[in-house]
Design a protein around this motif. Structure first.
Motif, PDB file in Angstrom:
ATOM      1  N   SER A  14       3.113   4.074  -3.735  1.00 58.03           N
ATOM      2  CA  SER A  14       2.744   2.799  -4.351  1.00 58.03           C
ATOM      3  C   SER A  14       2.329   2.962  -5.801  1.00 58.03           C
ATOM      4  CB  SER A  14       1.598   2.147  -3.568  1.00 58.03           C
ATOM      5  OG  SER A  14       0.388   2.843  -3.767  1.00 58.03           O
ATOM      6  N   ASN A  28      13.008  -4.083  -9.493  1.00 59.24           N
ATOM      7  CA  ASN A  28      11.875  -5.003  -9.442  1.00 59.24           C
ATOM      8  C   ASN A  28      11.921  -5.930 -10.657  1.00 59.24           C
ATOM      9  OD1 ASN A  28       9.269  -6.192  -9.768  1.00 59.24           O
ATOM     10  ND2 ASN A  28       8.392  -4.613  -8.475  1.00 59.24           N
ATOM     11  N   THR A  56       4.029  -3.758  -9.611  1.00 60.32           N
ATOM     12  CA  THR A  56       4.216  -3.019  -8.369  1.00 60.32           C
ATOM     13  C   THR A  56       3.822  -3.874  -7.173  1.00 60.32           C
ATOM     14  OG1 THR A  56       3.740  -0.922  -9.471  1.00 60.32           O
ATOM     15  CG2 THR A  56       3.542  -0.954  -7.072  1.00 60.32           C
ATOM     16  N   GLY A  57       4.667  -3.884  -6.144  1.00 60.02           N
ATOM     17  CA  GLY A  57       4.348  -4.589  -4.904  1.00 60.02           C
ATOM     18  C   GLY A  57       4.589  -6.080  -4.929  1.00 60.02           C
ATOM     19  N   SER A  59       3.980 -10.599  -2.010  1.00 58.08           N
ATOM     20  CA  SER A  59       3.041  -9.548  -2.403  1.00 58.08           C
ATOM     21  C   SER A  59       2.809  -8.618  -1.217  1.00 58.08           C
ATOM     22  CB  SER A  59       1.713 -10.183  -2.840  1.00 58.08           C
ATOM     23  OG  SER A  59       0.812  -9.196  -3.269  1.00 58.08           O
ATOM     24  N   THR A  60       3.107  -7.318  -1.385  1.00 63.81           N
ATOM     25  CA  THR A  60       2.994  -6.347  -0.297  1.00 63.81           C
ATOM     26  C   THR A  60       2.405  -5.031  -0.800  1.00 63.81           C
ATOM     27  OG1 THR A  60       5.219  -5.444  -0.667  1.00 63.81           O
ATOM     28  CG2 THR A  60       5.035  -7.318   0.852  1.00 63.81           C
ATOM     29  N   LEU A  61       1.978  -4.205   0.149  1.00 64.06           N
ATOM     30  CA  LEU A  61       1.563  -2.831  -0.152  1.00 64.06           C
ATOM     31  C   LEU A  61       1.609  -2.022   1.125  1.00 64.06           C
ATOM     32  CD1 LEU A  61      -1.605  -2.413   0.991  1.00 64.06           C
ATOM     33  CD2 LEU A  61      -2.111  -3.833  -0.974  1.00 64.06           C
ATOM     34  N   ARG A  62       1.631  -0.709   0.976  1.00 64.62           N
ATOM     35  CA  ARG A  62       1.622   0.187   2.136  1.00 64.62           C
ATOM     36  C   ARG A  62       0.306   0.937   2.201  1.00 64.62           C
ATOM     37  NH1 ARG A  62       5.867   1.139   5.301  1.00 64.62           N
ATOM     38  NH2 ARG A  62       7.909   0.313   4.667  1.00 64.62           N
ATOM     39  N   LEU A 103       3.274  -1.267   6.363  1.00 63.95           N
ATOM     40  CA  LEU A 103       3.559  -2.263   5.342  1.00 63.95           C
ATOM     41  C   LEU A 103       2.687  -3.493   5.582  1.00 63.95           C
ATOM     42  CD1 LEU A 103       5.282  -3.178   2.919  1.00 63.95           C
ATOM     43  CD2 LEU A 103       6.889  -4.154   4.584  1.00 63.95           C
ATOM     44  N   ARG A 135      -2.731  -9.401  -4.482  1.00 60.55           N
ATOM     45  CA  ARG A 135      -2.565  -7.998  -4.102  1.00 60.55           C
ATOM     46  C   ARG A 135      -3.728  -7.156  -4.619  1.00 60.55           C
ATOM     47  NH1 ARG A 135      -0.300  -3.165  -5.866  1.00 60.55           N
ATOM     48  NH2 ARG A 135       0.880  -2.014  -4.267  1.00 60.55           N
ATOM     49  N   HIS A 149      -5.326   2.369  -3.892  1.00 60.72           N
ATOM     50  CA  HIS A 149      -4.137   2.003  -4.660  1.00 60.72           C
ATOM     51  C   HIS A 149      -4.468   1.599  -6.099  1.00 60.72           C
ATOM     52  CE1 HIS A 149      -3.000   1.781  -0.499  1.00 60.72           C
ATOM     53  NE2 HIS A 149      -1.744   1.536  -0.783  1.00 60.72           N
TER      54      HIS A 149
END
Length: 210
Positions: free
Chosen positions: A146, A154, A159-160, A172-175, A180, A196, A207
């Motif tokens: 990330s 993108n 990011t994300g 809007s996502t993140l790991r 996920l 996020r 992150h």
């Protein structure tokens, strides 16, 4: 023996945002004959004696190849100084270097012994800054991934945060821990970015914020 100077020394910044200029040069490794970039002072001081390759003679010189952190140091250094590596453009090519003390593998490995978290990998907190104690930590691969630069596909610039064509919204996502997490979908891009970042802060995740 020392690395052989290739071409004339030149000045450049020590990191992407730094205004400090140091004298650098290209050298030929005395062991594997690869060309690598390093600070001239490091060679003159006897700190840098090779590109960090795994040749038997180099390992004997360093005396550290038996350590489980030797490969981490070796890979880290090659990313920053070996112009022939595919990923050099994302590290050394962007001005990313090792701090002077970490050019000595023993100093780096001592830091690892004090800070290492089992199962984690080395990560730079700010990807625009160098490998140095106050900018490095141990994280799992989800955080590592990330914190990498934004992918060329993108279109958001963050990011994300990506555009979902079918939903006609920004997603809007993140790991985290390999899972996920869908933070939400938003009409406004900046709203998706802030959501996020807020999720990261509220859940105390390691992150990088946008």
């Amino acid at each position: 023996m020392t690395p052989r100077l290739v071409g004339e020394p030149y000045k450049r910044r020590t990191s992407g945002e730094s205004t400090t200029l140091r004298l650098y040069a290209l050298y030929e490794c005395q062991y594997c004959k690869n060309t690598f970039e390093t600070m001239v002072q490091s060679v003159k001081a006897g700190i840098t004696k090779s590109c960090g390759c795994n040749s038997r003679e180099a390992q004997t010189t360093h005396g550290m190849s038996h350590s489980k952190f030797y490969q981490t140091w070796y890979d880290m250094k090659r990313r920053c100084y070996d112009v022939k590596r595919r990923d050099y453009k994302w590290y050394g090519g962007k001005g990313i270097t090792l701090c002077e003390e970490w050019l000595d593998p023993k100093v780096f490995m001592d830091w690892c012994e004090e800070t290492y978290i089992e199962g984690m990998t080395l990560d730079r907190i700010d990807t625009d800054k160098n490998y140095q104690p106050d900018n490095c930590r141990w994280v799992d691969m989800s955080v590592q991934n990330s914190n990498k630069g934004i992918r060329t596909t993108n279109t958001s610039g963050y990011t994300g945060v990506t555009w979902h064509k079918n939903r006609n919204r920004w997603c809007s996502t993140l790991r985290s821990q390999g899972i996920l997490i869908n933070v939400g979908t938003f009409k406004d891009k900046i709203e998706a970015v802030l959501a996020r970042d807020n999720y990261i802060v509220e859940n105390k995740l390691p992150h990088k914020l946008s």
